[in-house]
Scaffold this active site. Structure first.
Site, mmCIF file in Angstrom:
data_model
loop_
_atom_site.group_PDB
_atom_site.id
_atom_site.type_symbol
_atom_site.label_atom_id
_atom_site.label_comp_id
_atom_site.label_asym_id
_atom_site.label_seq_id
_atom_site.Cartn_x
_atom_site.Cartn_y
_atom_site.Cartn_z
ATOM 1 N N THR A 202 5.466 -32.139 133.280
ATOM 2 C CA THR A 202 5.750 -32.525 131.740
ATOM 3 C C THR A 202 6.689 -31.356 131.416
ATOM 4 O O THR A 202 6.696 -30.132 131.809
ATOM 5 C CB THR A 202 4.390 -32.122 131.215
ATOM 6 O OG1 THR A 202 3.655 -33.294 131.453
ATOM 7 C CG2 THR A 202 4.503 -32.078 129.543
ATOM 8 N N ARG A 230 -4.096 -44.980 129.250
ATOM 9 C CA ARG A 230 -4.636 -43.498 129.026
ATOM 10 C C ARG A 230 -3.296 -42.636 128.381
ATOM 11 O O ARG A 230 -2.226 -42.665 128.751
ATOM 12 C CB ARG A 230 -4.745 -43.060 130.511
ATOM 13 C CG ARG A 230 -5.328 -41.734 130.286
ATOM 14 C CD ARG A 230 -4.152 -40.534 130.594
ATOM 15 N NE ARG A 230 -4.340 -39.180 130.783
ATOM 16 C CZ ARG A 230 -3.868 -38.103 130.632
ATOM 17 N NH1 ARG A 230 -2.502 -38.284 130.470
ATOM 18 N NH2 ARG A 230 -4.181 -36.815 130.669
ATOM 19 N N GLY A 232 -2.507 -38.772 127.205
ATOM 20 C CA GLY A 232 -2.844 -37.198 127.215
ATOM 21 C C GLY A 232 -2.678 -36.489 126.113
ATOM 22 O O GLY A 232 -2.503 -37.063 124.970
ATOM 23 N N THR A 253 1.150 -27.552 128.891
ATOM 24 C CA THR A 253 1.134 -28.778 130.123
ATOM 25 C C THR A 253 -0.012 -28.468 130.943
ATOM 26 O O THR A 253 -0.442 -27.406 131.185
ATOM 27 C CB THR A 253 2.434 -28.505 130.969
ATOM 28 O OG1 THR A 253 2.159 -29.137 132.140
ATOM 29 C CG2 THR A 253 2.632 -27.037 131.295
ATOM 30 N N GLY A 254 -0.770 -29.698 131.620
ATOM 31 C CA GLY A 254 -1.713 -29.224 132.042
ATOM 32 C C GLY A 254 -2.782 -30.545 132.067
ATOM 33 O O GLY A 254 -2.387 -31.498 131.675
ATOM 34 N N THR A 255 -3.949 -30.368 132.537
ATOM 35 C CA THR A 255 -4.975 -31.357 132.240
ATOM 36 C C THR A 255 -5.357 -31.998 130.973
ATOM 37 O O THR A 255 -6.065 -31.194 130.167
ATOM 38 C CB THR A 255 -6.246 -31.115 133.034
ATOM 39 O OG1 THR A 255 -6.705 -29.732 132.604
ATOM 40 C CG2 THR A 255 -6.365 -31.034 134.439
HETATM 41 N N1 ASP Z 1 -0.634 -32.591 129.913
HETATM 42 C C1 ASP Z 1 0.206 -33.788 130.459
HETATM 43 C C2 ASP Z 1 -1.073 -35.041 130.290
HETATM 44 O O1 ASP Z 1 -2.244 -34.841 130.549
HETATM 45 C C3 ASP Z 1 0.256 -33.737 132.167
HETATM 46 C C4 ASP Z 1 1.160 -32.532 132.418
HETATM 47 O O2 ASP Z 1 1.148 -31.604 131.793
HETATM 48 O O3 ASP Z 1 1.673 -32.841 133.324
HETATM 49 O O4 ASP Z 1 -0.447 -36.047 130.158
#
Ligand code: ASP
Length: 337
Positions: A202, A230, A232, A253-255
């Site tokens: 991301t 879905r 995020g 950026t992350g989960t």
């Molecule tokens: N945060 C993004 C999501 O959950 C994914 C990512 O940061 O790569 O969609």
């Protein structure tokens, strides 16, 4: 095993506390900070060629934003210009390089926020918009809404003459192979873009302009193998993206599911606004402590209204870079050193 995983997570969290963050003079005219995703990014799984490609892409993105800021343009325009460069690169999980959904499509999310007015625009689940950050900006500027999704968002894009492309534009063999690899093991498994050997992510940017205004933006393809529409944290204002001149600008950026639950971006700004935390203290409190405690991983970039920047991540690495008017050459970081 779970205990071991947690220990490792805390070890990385502790290690990343020592990542040098940029500290700048207080009288700078403009500043820009970007990220290209956080995750399993180590020297061991990186070739010199790949590293050079990332450094070049991060530099090009920073330069695009710098051009806007140095000539007196707005933080919002700089964030848009910076992110568009990364969306057009196949290296990042945004725009051209977006990951695939469970049914082999690419669904894109993005958001942008103006720290001066608290205006914001976001889009989710679009499949034909070449530069999602551009559409997010149009939602902010040209509609009475904050967030549009799916077919409706694309209808709005058409009305606004935003460039639409065939969904095949987003096909890259590497991303498709990633989807197949995930599905071979478990057809329903979700994969954060940076898990395992994957090092693409991301993208986000936060800018401070010559008028002292902050803006933040984020763009993503989300998680490999996602389904059911879905969405995020990236397009959710307060979760993956936030900006307020009273405190700071943040892109994460992350989960995403964890970033949404903790409203990570707003939480960082709130700690600064109400508790007087510095950008680094607030970022570390939220990422190293709260995010790690509930089992999430990832990182953030933060910029305050004086142009002080901070990075914080609890993963092995995060693609990141910054510059400002006092130090106009890009400073790039990748690993957790
Ligand atoms: N945060 C993004 C999501 O959950 C994914 C990512 O940061 O790569 O969609």
């Amino acid at each position: 095993m779970a205990c071991f995983t947690r220990l490792i997570a805390f070890a990385f969290a502790a290690a990343s506390l020592f990542v040098a963050s940029p500290s700048w003079s207080m009288n700078m005219e403009y500043a820009l900070v970007i990220h290209g995703g956080a995750g399993t990014i180590t020297r061991d799984n990186m070739t010199a060629e790949t590293e050079a490609a990332y450094r070049a892409a991060l530099t090009e993105a920073l330069r695009a934003g710098q051009e806007v800021l140095a000539s007196g343009g707005t933080a919002l325009d700089a964030v848009g210009a910076t992110i568009m460069v990364m969306e057009d690169s196949p290296l990042f999980n945004a725009g051209k390089g977006a990951v695939f959904t469970n049914d082999g499509r690419n669904e894109l999310d993005a958001a942008i926020m103006d720290g001066k007015t608290l205006n914001a625009g976001a889009i989710a689940g679009v499949t034909r918009v070449r530069n999602p950050i551009q559409l997010a900006r149009a939602v902010m500027d040209k509609s009475p809404h904050v967030m549009l999704a799916g077919a409706g968002a694309e209808e709005f894009a058409r009305e606004q003459n935003i460039t639409l492309v065939s969904p095949t534009y987003f096909f890259t063999q590497r991303r498709f192979d990633q989807l197949r690899a995930v599905q071979e093991n478990d057809k329903d498994a979700l994969m954060l873009d940076h898990d395992g050997d994957h090092k693409y992510g991301t993208v986000g940017a936060v800018a401070l302009d010559k008028d002292g205004n902050l803006a933040a933006g984020t763009s993503t393809g989300g998680l490999t193998n996602k389904k059911w529409g879905r969405i995020g944290d990236s397009p959710i204002i307060g979760a993956g993206t936030y900006a307020s001149n009273k405190s700071c600008g943040v892109s994460g950026t992350g989960t995403g599911e964890y970033f949404i639950r903790l409203t990570i971006a707003r939480e960082i700004c709130a700690l600064m606004e109400y508790k007087g935390y510095s950008a680094q203290e607030a970022a570390d409190e939220v990422v190293q402590k709260r995010l790690t405690e509930i089992g999430g991983d990832g990182g953030v970039i933060v910029l305050d209204h004086d142009g002080s920047a901070a990075y914080s991540f609890n993963t092995e690495g995060m693609y990141r870079a910054h510059l400002n008017s006092a130090n106009p050459d890009p400073v790039i970081g990748i690993y957790g050193e």
